[in-house]
Design a protein around this motif. Structure first.
Motif, PDB file in Angstrom:
ATOM      1  N   ASP A  95       0.852  -1.180   0.000  1.00 43.49           N
ATOM      2  CA  ASP A  95       0.000   0.000   0.000  1.00 43.49           C
ATOM      3  C   ASP A  95       0.891   1.233   0.000  1.00 43.49           C
ATOM      4  OD1 ASP A  95      -1.951   2.121   0.770  1.00 43.49           O
ATOM      5  OD2 ASP A  95      -3.270   0.406   1.095  1.00 43.49           O
ATOM      6  N   ASP A 155      -3.097  -3.081  -2.434  1.00 40.82           N
ATOM      7  CA  ASP A 155      -3.920  -1.928  -2.778  1.00 40.82           C
ATOM      8  C   ASP A 155      -4.149  -1.918  -4.286  1.00 40.82           C
ATOM      9  OD1 ASP A 155      -5.351   0.436  -2.487  1.00 40.82           O
ATOM     10  OD2 ASP A 155      -3.569   1.708  -2.452  1.00 40.82           O
ATOM     11  N   MET A 201      -7.425  -4.364  -1.974  1.00 37.48           N
ATOM     12  CA  MET A 201      -8.052  -3.305  -1.173  1.00 37.48           C
ATOM     13  C   MET A 201      -8.268  -2.075  -2.051  1.00 37.48           C
ATOM     14  SD  MET A 201      -5.586  -3.435   2.177  1.00 37.48           S
ATOM     15  CE  MET A 201      -4.066  -3.233   1.239  1.00 37.48           C
ATOM     16  N   LEU A 215     -11.632  -5.890  -0.587  1.00 37.16           N
ATOM     17  CA  LEU A 215     -11.991  -5.171   0.633  1.00 37.16           C
ATOM     18  C   LEU A 215     -12.142  -3.691   0.347  1.00 37.16           C
ATOM     19  CD1 LEU A 215      -9.607  -6.515   3.430  1.00 37.16           C
ATOM     20  CD2 LEU A 215     -12.052  -6.908   3.214  1.00 37.16           C
ATOM     21  N   LYS A 250     -12.010   0.132   1.483  1.00 37.58           N
ATOM     22  CA  LYS A 250     -11.378   0.974   2.498  1.00 37.58           C
ATOM     23  C   LYS A 250     -12.383   2.042   2.878  1.00 37.58           C
ATOM     24  CE  LYS A 250      -6.567   0.862   0.900  1.00 37.58           C
ATOM     25  NZ  LYS A 250      -5.540   1.723   0.321  1.00 37.58           N
ATOM     26  N   PHE A 252     -11.603  -0.472   6.048  1.00 39.06           N
ATOM     27  CA  PHE A 252     -12.069  -1.826   6.319  1.00 39.06           C
ATOM     28  C   PHE A 252     -12.170  -2.065   7.814  1.00 39.06           C
ATOM     29  CE2 PHE A 252      -7.595  -1.772   5.033  1.00 39.06           C
ATOM     30  CZ  PHE A 252      -6.983  -2.058   6.243  1.00 39.06           C
ATOM     31  N   VAL A 303     -10.842  -8.310   8.536  1.00 39.50           N
ATOM     32  CA  VAL A 303      -9.566  -8.613   7.885  1.00 39.50           C
ATOM     33  C   VAL A 303      -8.901  -9.798   8.591  1.00 39.50           C
ATOM     34  CG1 VAL A 303      -7.230  -7.773   7.424  1.00 39.50           C
ATOM     35  CG2 VAL A 303      -9.197  -6.282   7.032  1.00 39.50           C
TER      36      VAL A 303
END
Length: 119
Positions: free
Chosen positions: A9, A53, A80, A101, A103, A105, A110
């Motif tokens: 990320d 990400d 994500m 997922l 954000k 989250f 998780v």
């Protein structure tokens, strides 16, 4: 032997949060800021899971997945994104992507999902 997770990320806060969460859960964690860093890591080590990400500088999350599939590197991935609805359909094209997922989250979700995926 501890399971290994690669967290990718570009936001330092998310990397640190996930690193702390997974370390406390007993996993070994490596982090990367860009898709290129992630690919470099994946070419030198093996991982049990990638938390990736969708929007990354240099090489984005989908490009990472595509490169791994081309190289026949199979590792489950959780993608994500702040735009989870937009990427749900696209992510279905990739066997590696086990979950998308949104954000922000829920940390418990998780942890639960990670545990169900890799133990």
């Amino acid at each position: 032997m501890k399971k290994e997770i690669l967290v990718v990320d570009d936001q330092p806060g998310i990397r640190l949060l996930l690193q702390e969460i997974f370390t406390n859960q007993g996993y070994r964690v490596t982090t990367a800021k860009t898709g290129k860093e992630a690919l470099d890591e994946l070419n030198k080590s093996s991982y049990d899971l990638i938390m990736l990400d969708y929007k990354l500088p240099v090489v984005d999350g989908v490009e990472v997945i595509q490169q791994l599939e081309r190289d026949k590197i199979e590792v489950p991935a959780i993608l994500m994104s702040g735009l989870a609805e937009d990427i749900m359909k696209e992510s279905q094209n990739y066997d590696m992507v086990k979950k998308v997922l949104a954000k922000p989250f829920n940390v418990k979700d998780v942890c639960d999902y990670t545990k169900s995926l890799i133990g």
